[in-house]
Write an enzyme that holds these catalytic residues in place. Structure first.
Site, mmCIF file in Angstrom:
data_model
loop_
_atom_site.group_PDB
_atom_site.id
_atom_site.type_symbol
_atom_site.label_atom_id
_atom_site.label_comp_id
_atom_site.label_asym_id
_atom_site.label_seq_id
_atom_site.Cartn_x
_atom_site.Cartn_y
_atom_site.Cartn_z
ATOM 1 C CG ASP A 6 2.555 -12.719 -34.117
ATOM 2 O OD1 ASP A 6 3.041 -13.004 -35.228
ATOM 3 O OD2 ASP A 6 3.255 -12.523 -33.102
ATOM 4 C CG ASP A 199 5.748 -13.747 -38.047
ATOM 5 O OD1 ASP A 199 4.606 -13.616 -37.561
ATOM 6 O OD2 ASP A 199 6.753 -13.201 -37.566
#
Length: 414
Positions: A6, A199
């Site tokens: 992440d 992201d």
């Protein structure tokens, strides 16, 4: 343990107790090297959250980096909408900057620890594969995470770099969007309200509400479909076609323009419909159903997996830039589904498309505490003034000399 990568958060955390939705977990009591910090930490994501305890332990990785490294790790004790049915991971690896680390930026991130201990370059790169494959189902889509460098076999053509505007998320500057080659003609600040980030932990391409509406209208206008349920665009409904049909030919490509390192130039990354019209479900023997891989957002433009699956993305922290190159795994039926083109002139856009009011969370906290402190001081002064006995108060006349000492409080609050 399998770990979700992440780039939109900064804590390394793994399941620390049994959970019905994870197949394995880390039991700190069975580790002779684990050291608890005794600090509770909670991390909230756009979807889901967890609460755990901070500690340190020694980690090894099966490939690449040889040796053992001491890393900050949170053991997840409680979670909500975080571990989901069918997920194949047991924790999360936050690779953003320490500004986002919880409970404070003093918690050294996983990657910062590796750079310091393993002496690797301050750069990592990510190839996410899965273009055109079902969103759910058995098997894995593959991909690669390289810590400390770039692998030439994972991209084709040139790498194009855009500056990191601020080191918290990987915040970049988007100059414009095109649908089917047509500019949306929005003020470029709309694309960066209140930030634009890369992201890997976000599934879809998320767009600020005004941008999202313009994109949906443009896709609906340029697609070859006359009538389309609004529920498809908002994610409430799927669209289904006969399995022999490939609906991607009905939709336009989507292009995102990013500012180049040379600020007078830009480049564009484009995704074909195979990346944003995503197969998700088979009904019976004949129907394949798809979802819309773009959603609206209230607080950011997020380049998530919908876009990242088309590219090899380089997070060059040492030179404060994010790079994009075409990924060879971004193919459907042997044809590429992503493109990079440039350079283009930026003469038609503002010199800065990022609002100067783009404060991030740590700054907002500091500002909040400063304002609360100021209010406290003001309240204290007012209470003191109210408690001063009348005989001690001096009534000024026109002949009184007003100087700083005598007038500071009285005249400021008049």
């Amino acid at each position: 343990l399998n770990i979700l990568v992440d780039t939109g958060s900064s804590n390394f955390a793994v399941a620390g107790v049994p959970d019905p939705d994870v197949t394995s977990y880390f039991d700190p009591e069975l580790s002779s090297t684990y050291r608890s910090e005794g600090i509770e930490v909670t991390v909230k994501y756009s979807q889901g959250s967890w609460t755990g305890v901070l500690g340190t332990d020694v980690i090894t990785m099966p490939k690449g980096l040889h040796g053992s490294y001491t890393i900050n790790i949170a053991t997840i004790l409680e979670s909500e909408n975080f571990f989901l049915p069918g997920v194949k991971w047991h924790g999360i690896l936050g690779l953003a900057y320490d500004a986002l680390a919880k409970p404070s930026s003093s918690v050294e991130t996983f990657f910062d620890s590796l750079v310091r201990q393993a002496k690797i370059p301050n750069i990592f790169s990510l190839q996410m594969c899965g273009a055109g494959l079902p969103v759910s189902g058995s098997g894995t889509n593959g991909g690669s995470l390289l810590l400390g460098g770039i692998e030439p076999s994972l991209y084709t053509g040139d790498i194009w770099y855009t500056p990191i505007k601020e080191e918290w998320y990987y915040q970049v500057e988007i100059l414009k969007l095109e649908v089917g080659g047509q500019n949306l003609e929005l003020d470029c600040r709309e694309y960066n309200a209140d930030k634009a980030i890369v992201d890997s932990g976000t599934t879809l391409l998320r767009l600020p509400e005004k941008v999202f509406s313009a994109v949906v209208q443009a896709i609906a206008r340029t697609s070859l479909i006359q009538e389309f349920s609004s529920g498809f665009w908002t994610g409430l409904q799927l669209a289904c076609w006969d399995r022999t049909e490939k609906p991607w030919s009905l939709f336009p490509k989507l292009s995102i323009y990013l500012r180049d390192e040379n600020s007078s130039r830009s480049f564009r990354i484009s995704i074909l419909p195979q990346l944003y019209i995503q197969p998700i479900l088979v009904i019976g023997e004949n129907l394949q159903c798809y979802r819309f891989g773009i959603s609206s957002s209230t607080n950011a433009l997020v380049i998530g997996a919908t876009v990242m699956e088309g590219f090899y993305v380089i997070f060059d922290r040492a030179q404060r830039r994010v790079g994009f190159a075409v990924s060879p795994c971004a193919e459907v039926d042997g044809s590429p589904v992503s493109e990079i083109e440039g350079p283009f002139s930026t003469a038609d856009v503002a010199s800065n498309c990022v609002s100067s009011l783009s404060f991030h969370e740590p700054v907002l906290w500091i500002a909040s505490y400063a304002l609360m402190s100021l209010c406290g001081i003001i309240l204290l002064v007012l209470i003191v003034l109210l408690l001063i006995p009348p005989r001690c108060q001096h009534r000024y006349t026109d002949n009184d000399v007003v100087n700083d000492e005598s007038s500071l409080v009285r005249h400021r609050w008049k």
